[in-house]
Design a protein around this motif. Structure first.
Motif, short mmCIF file in Angstrom:
data_model
loop_
_atom_site.label_atom_id
_atom_site.label_comp_id
_atom_site.label_asym_id
_atom_site.label_seq_id
_atom_site.Cartn_x
_atom_site.Cartn_y
_atom_site.Cartn_z
N ASP A 4 -110.89 -75.78 -63.30
CA ASP A 4 -110.20 -76.26 -64.35
C ASP A 4 -111.10 -76.44 -65.49
N GLN A 5 -112.28 -76.74 -65.35
CA GLN A 5 -113.14 -76.90 -66.63
C GLN A 5 -113.31 -75.61 -67.34
N HIS A 6 -113.31 -74.68 -66.50
CA HIS A 6 -113.48 -73.28 -67.18
C HIS A 6 -111.99 -72.95 -67.97
N GLU A 7 -110.83 -73.28 -67.41
CA GLU A 7 -109.57 -73.21 -68.21
C GLU A 7 -109.50 -74.00 -69.41
N LYS A 8 -110.17 -75.10 -69.48
CA LYS A 8 -110.10 -75.94 -70.75
C LYS A 8 -111.05 -75.29 -71.82
N LEU A 9 -112.05 -74.44 -71.20
CA LEU A 9 -112.73 -73.85 -72.38
C LEU A 9 -112.17 -72.69 -72.98
N LEU A 10 -111.05 -71.94 -72.23
CA LEU A 10 -110.51 -70.93 -72.91
C LEU A 10 -109.71 -71.25 -74.10
N GLY A 11 -109.80 -70.26 -75.28
CA GLY A 11 -109.28 -70.56 -76.52
C GLY A 11 -107.88 -69.83 -76.60
#
Length: 313
Positions: free
Chosen positions: A126-133
């Motif tokens: 989920d941390q990577h998903e939050k970094l998506l633009g």
């Protein structure tokens, strides 16, 4: 002797001409005599003047209406029952009308995306998903930095290098507020296809951070540094599957699988909603996920400024 022969020949030709002339005269005289007799006969019958009147009367020109072709009258439909053989009365009549066979809709081709496995497992959370633009407006591909013929403009002097495709081109490029170096430059097409972001919106945001600093860069060089294999040109495929960009495809498709694998690796329980309990052991989990910290430590790929022409778009 020759002269006598010629004379005889000339005399014979003259005699033949006289004979032919006499025959013609006799024919003309007999013809005129017959015409005269016919006229006298017509006068005696009282039809000589009538024939002259018929000859002198002009023939009427046919009218346009008479020239039109009249359609033959159509026969009225018969009320009698159709004649059929008694042995065929129970058989349904044969229809000779052509039936259009509907074309079978071509089944949609199965989209398969195969990315070779690298040295390290590719796992996202989920941390990577939050970094998506994201982007509020659509970016038109193959327009910015292209000439009138649709060819991309490469300029080694005035152009700017793109971190993703590693080409010096004209057009809009991003500027990272974190690294503030060439590694933070992405051209408009690469930023939209690979990360789903609009380069104009990124430049209007003074706090914009490039994908490399966010740890979600999927260029071939950054992926190799993480132990992953390059994705290749898969943008059209991921869009046909309903994903916004390549980064969205990678993170969304490998997130659930990554949670299960990481949970088994660090022996942490999984909550009912499918997320990991991160109350302790954060450093161990972060190392297993290969999530780069956002405290200013640069990725090793950012220091490599050598340009290549085989960027994996």
């Amino acid at each position: 002797m020759v002269s006598t022969r010629n004379r005889d020949k000339g005399r014979s030709e003259k005699d033949e001409g006289k004979v032919a002339g006499n025959e013609e005269c006799e024919y003309e005289e007999s013809r005129a005599q017959r015409i005269k007799e016919n006229e006298e006969r017509m006068r005696s019958l009282g039809i000589f003047d009538l024939s002259h009147k018929l000859k002198s009367k002009p023939k009427p020109k046919p009218s346009s209406s008479s020239l039109r072709k009249t359609k033959p009258p159509t026969a009225a439909p018969s009320t009698d029952p159709p004649r059929r053989s008694t042995r065929l009365k129970d058989i349904p009549p044969v229809s000779y009308s052509e039936k259009k066979i509907p074309k079978k809709e071509s089944s949609a081709k199965k989209v398969e995306i195969h990315i070779p496995e690298g040295e390290n497992p590719e796992i996202y959370t989920d941390q990577h998903e939050k970094l998506l633009g994201d982007s509020n407006s659509v970016w038109d591909l193959c327009v910015d930095g292209y000439d009138e013929d649709g060819q991309r403009i490469y300029d080694p002097i005035e152009g700017k290098s793109c971190h993703q495709c590693r080409q010096k081109t004209l057009g809009h490029h991003t500027q990272c507020s974190k690294c503030k170096i060439v590694a933070g430059q992405f051209c408009g097409d690469c930023l939209y296809m690979r990360y789903g972001e609009n380069v104009i919106e990124a430049n209007e945001n003074p706090n914009w951070i490039c994908p490399a600093c966010r740890g979600i860069c999927n260029c071939s060089r950054c992926r190799r540094d993480k132990g992953f294999e390059p994705t290749g040109a898969i943008y059209r495929k991921v869009v046909s599957l309903g994903f916004k960009s390549v980064a969205h495809y990678l993170i969304y498709t490998r997130r659930a699988q990554g949670i299960m694998e990481v949970a088994a690796a660090v022996e942490k329980p999984i909550s009912s909603n499918g997320s990991l309990s991160l109350d302790d052991g954060n450093q161990e989990l972060s190392d297993a996920l290969s999530i780069p910290p956002l405290d200013g430590k640069k990725n090793n790929a950012e220091d490599d400024m050598e340009l290549h022409s085989d960027g994996g778009i």
